[in-house]
Write a protein that holds these residues in place. Structure first.
Motif, PDB file in Angstrom:
ATOM      1  N   CYS B  44       0.838  -1.204   0.000  1.00 38.99           N
ATOM      2  CA  CYS B  44       0.000   0.000   0.000  1.00 38.99           C
ATOM      3  C   CYS B  44       0.867   1.246   0.000  1.00 38.99           C
ATOM      4  CB  CYS B  44      -0.902  -0.005   1.229  1.00 38.99           C
ATOM      5  SG  CYS B  44      -1.937   1.461   1.331  1.00 38.99           S
ATOM      6  N   HIS B  46       0.338   3.895   1.320  1.00 37.08           N
ATOM      7  CA  HIS B  46       0.221   4.663   2.562  1.00 37.08           C
ATOM      8  C   HIS B  46       1.307   4.255   3.554  1.00 37.08           C
ATOM      9  CE1 HIS B  46      -1.969   5.498   6.564  1.00 37.08           C
ATOM     10  NE2 HIS B  46      -1.420   6.618   6.154  1.00 37.08           N
ATOM     11  N   GLN B  47       1.163   3.072   4.149  1.00 32.78           N
ATOM     12  CA  GLN B  47       2.190   2.633   5.102  1.00 32.78           C
ATOM     13  C   GLN B  47       2.735   1.255   4.767  1.00 32.78           C
ATOM     14  OE1 GLN B  47       1.171   3.046   9.256  1.00 32.78           O
ATOM     15  NE2 GLN B  47       0.671   5.222   9.057  1.00 32.78           N
ATOM     16  N   GLY B  48       2.430   0.771   3.579  1.00 39.30           N
ATOM     17  CA  GLY B  48       3.102  -0.437   3.123  1.00 39.30           C
ATOM     18  C   GLY B  48       2.427  -1.751   3.455  1.00 39.30           C
ATOM     19  N   ALA B  49       1.172  -1.748   3.830  1.00 36.84           N
ATOM     20  CA  ALA B  49       0.487  -3.015   4.118  1.00 36.84           C
ATOM     21  C   ALA B  49       0.512  -3.921   2.889  1.00 36.84           C
ATOM     22  CB  ALA B  49      -0.966  -2.740   4.518  1.00 36.84           C
ATOM     23  N   CYS B  79      -7.370  -1.248   1.291  1.00 36.14           N
ATOM     24  CA  CYS B  79      -6.180  -1.704   2.008  1.00 36.14           C
ATOM     25  C   CYS B  79      -6.589  -2.460   3.278  1.00 36.14           C
ATOM     26  CB  CYS B  79      -5.309  -0.502   2.363  1.00 36.14           C
ATOM     27  SG  CYS B  79      -3.919  -0.948   3.406  1.00 36.14           S
ATOM     28  N   TRP B  81      -5.136  -2.594   6.073  1.00 29.74           N
ATOM     29  CA  TRP B  81      -4.843  -1.926   7.343  1.00 29.74           C
ATOM     30  C   TRP B  81      -5.814  -0.793   7.620  1.00 29.74           C
ATOM     31  CZ3 TRP B  81       1.273  -1.510   7.741  1.00 29.74           C
ATOM     32  CH2 TRP B  81       1.768  -2.796   7.992  1.00 29.74           C
ATOM     33  N   GLY B  83      -7.812   0.824   5.494  1.00 33.41           N
ATOM     34  CA  GLY B  83      -9.039   0.863   4.712  1.00 33.41           C
ATOM     35  C   GLY B  83      -9.089   1.933   3.646  1.00 33.41           C
ATOM     36  N   PHE B  84      -7.963   2.570   3.337  1.00 32.05           N
ATOM     37  CA  PHE B  84      -7.989   3.532   2.238  1.00 32.05           C
ATOM     38  C   PHE B  84      -8.423   2.784   0.972  1.00 32.05           C
ATOM     39  CE2 PHE B  84      -4.525   6.744   3.856  1.00 32.05           C
ATOM     40  CZ  PHE B  84      -5.111   6.750   5.115  1.00 32.05           C
TER      41      PHE B  84
HETATM   42  S1  FES Z   1      -1.252   0.992   4.843  1.00 29.44           S
HETATM   43 FE1  FES Z   1      -2.808   0.949   3.417  1.00 29.44          FE
HETATM   44  S2  FES Z   1      -4.212   2.386   4.086  1.00 29.44           S
HETATM   45 FE2  FES Z   1      -2.625   2.514   5.518  1.00 29.44          FE
END
Ligand code: FES
Lengths: 358, 121
Positions: B44, B46-49, B79, B81, B83-84
């Motif tokens: 992801c 965002h933070q890599g999930a 995502c 994590w 949910g984005f």
């Molecule tokens: S890691 Fe995907 S929305 Fe935060």
């Protein structure tokens, strides 16, 4: 530099002053002393008992009912271009007798029109309503919007209303169709999440915590999106919390948009474009810290100066906004941001759209 | 430009996520209801999930508070994590960007060669 004061508290000398403006049976009730108005559930600890100690009211309350005194101590003393009258008598505080509360709001509006607005073209007026009856509030807004000095609807922040709830929509509809702005001010009923605390100092520090939920509620429930022409003023509720609320709402929106897809912009963008916060009571921070905060907000369009005259936590326009701020930013805070919000021009005497009521 | 045969066409389904590796990089694949296959970076933005644990769904719309519509089934990747949501059509988030945060799915070109799915990197 021009100064517009966004939060000035006019009052009556006694609630009986409203009797002539009330229809029966309420006139008889008030004239006969059936209700003595709201009482504050705490003692003021300031030397002036809630007022600046150099502003004494006849009944000892934290209020001013004397236009001449306000003119001398505030309007003329600081050469204000405009002062926004925001009252502190908010009938929404009544949790019963809605018809009475609605009549009181109308009576107060008529009282203010005659005893305040008519006396000075520098005054900008607010419509007071009983928000618990939103349809009646909307009718009162329609009625008062005809007054040329009235520029906003005042929604009091009490302990049990978050104004984004759909039931309050008629109020925003009415403000929108009358091209009025919407301002929020605390009351003696406003609370933080665990009540008022146990001390006046605590209660006063909790007031911003009564304001943040209003911003969250309005944005989450789509009020900003539904009325793109409306703008919103948070009075006397602090301002240094805005970056946090913007960032937090953006994050919540990104992860929870599926539930609230009627929100069409990032909440931070809504805030920057449509939300204004009055500066009083300023926190005693340095000029550098002011600029950091403004930087975090992402704009210097948001802050609007206010004095809160006649109350004890008054901000002096010559002292409260540090002179080390860039001239253009200081001018925006003291004048331009509010002038734009209220749609006023440089000189009220030459201004057709904001003249004393006839 | 390198072409990597990553899986069989039959391994990629509508509403599902298939993870493959190209070198050490995870890539997730999904088939849009239109039939096209999408390949996006497996982490992801965002933070890599790990997006293979995410879900493919539709998403909501609304012009009136408390009245939801639902559409784009099979085109939205959420995502696992925070949910984005991202559109598998173009890799864009369903929310507007901010100055401080621009999020995009990394999109890879996909070719179908017989029954093989080929990802171009
Ligand atoms: S890691 Fe995907 S929305 Fe935060």
């Amino acid at each position: 530099m021009k100064v517009l004061d966004a939060d000035v508290h006019e009052s009556f000398a006694s609630i009986k002053d409203l009797a002539p403006y009330l229809p029966e049976p309420y006139r008889g009730w008030i004239a006969g002393g059936a209700w003595r108005g709201f009482s504050q559930p705490f003692a003021y600890t300031s030397p002036g008992l809630g007022n600046r100690a150099d502003v004494r009211s006849n009944d000892g309350s934290a209020s001013v009912s004397d236009y001449g005194l306000m003119r001398d101590q505030l309007l003329d003393a600081y050469d204000l271009s405009h002062a926004v009258l925001t009252g502190y008598f908010y009938p929404t505080g009544l949790k019963l007798q809605y018809g009475f509360a609605t009549a009181l709001a109308a009576a107060y509006n008529d009282y203010v029109a005659e005893h305040w607005l008519a006396k000075d073209p520098r005054f900008i007026g607010s419509v007071q309503v009983n928000a618990r009856d939103p349809e009646a509030a909307a009718r009162e807004i329609d009625r008062m919007a005809a007054h040329p000095q009235v520029r906003q609807v005042l929604l009091p922040v009490v302990d049990d209303i978050a104004y984004g709830h759909p039931v309050y929509r008629p109020i925003f509809e009415a403000a929108d169709r009358n091209r009025l702005m919407v301002a929020f001010h605390h009351t003696t009923f406003a609370q933080g999440p665990y009540g008022m605390g146990l001390h006046y100092m605590e209660r006063h520090a909790l007031l911003p915590l009564a304001m943040m939920p209003q911003v969250i509620s309005l944005i989450a429930n789509g009020v900003f999106d539904a009325y793109p022409n409306l703008r919103f003023m948070i009075l006397e509720g602090g301002f240094s919390w805005l970056p946090h609320v913007m960032w937090r709402l953006d994050r919540e929106y990104r992860q929870g948009r599926v539930e609230v897809p009627w929100i069409k912009k990032l909440p931070s963008q809504h805030c920057r474009e449509r939300l204004r916060l009055s500066t009083q009571p300023t926190e005693d921070i340095s000029g550098d810290q002011w600029m950091k905060l403004i930087d975090l907000m992402g704009t210097d369009d948001v802050l609007v100066f206010s004095t809160d005259y006649p109350h004890f936590d008054f901000d002096d326009p010559n002292a409260a906004i540090p002179r080390v701020l860039p001239e253009s930013t200081r001018e925006k805070i003291l004048w331009k941001n509010a002038a734009e919000f209220y749609g006023v021009s440089d000189d009220p005497r030459s201004e057709r759209s904001l003249e004393a009521a006839e | 430009m390198a072409r990597h045969s990553v899986c069989k066409v039959a391994d990629v389904a509508v509403g599902a996520l298939t993870e493959v590796k190209v070198g050490r990089s995870p890539i997730v694949l999904s088939r849009l209801p239109s039939g096209e296959i999408r390949a996006v970076g497996g982490r992801c933005p965002h933070q890599g999930a790990a997006l293979r644990f995410g879900c493919v769904s539709g998403t909501t719309g609304s012009d009136t508070p408390n009245e939801l519509t639902y559409g784009c089934e099979g085109e939205i990747l959420r995502c696992p994590w925070h949910g984005f949501e991202f559109s598998l059509r173009d890799g864009l988030p369903t929310t507007p960007d901010s100055e401080s945060l621009t999020l995009r799915l990394r999109m890879y070109e996909v070719e179908v060669d017989g029954d093989e799915v080929v990802v171009v990197t």
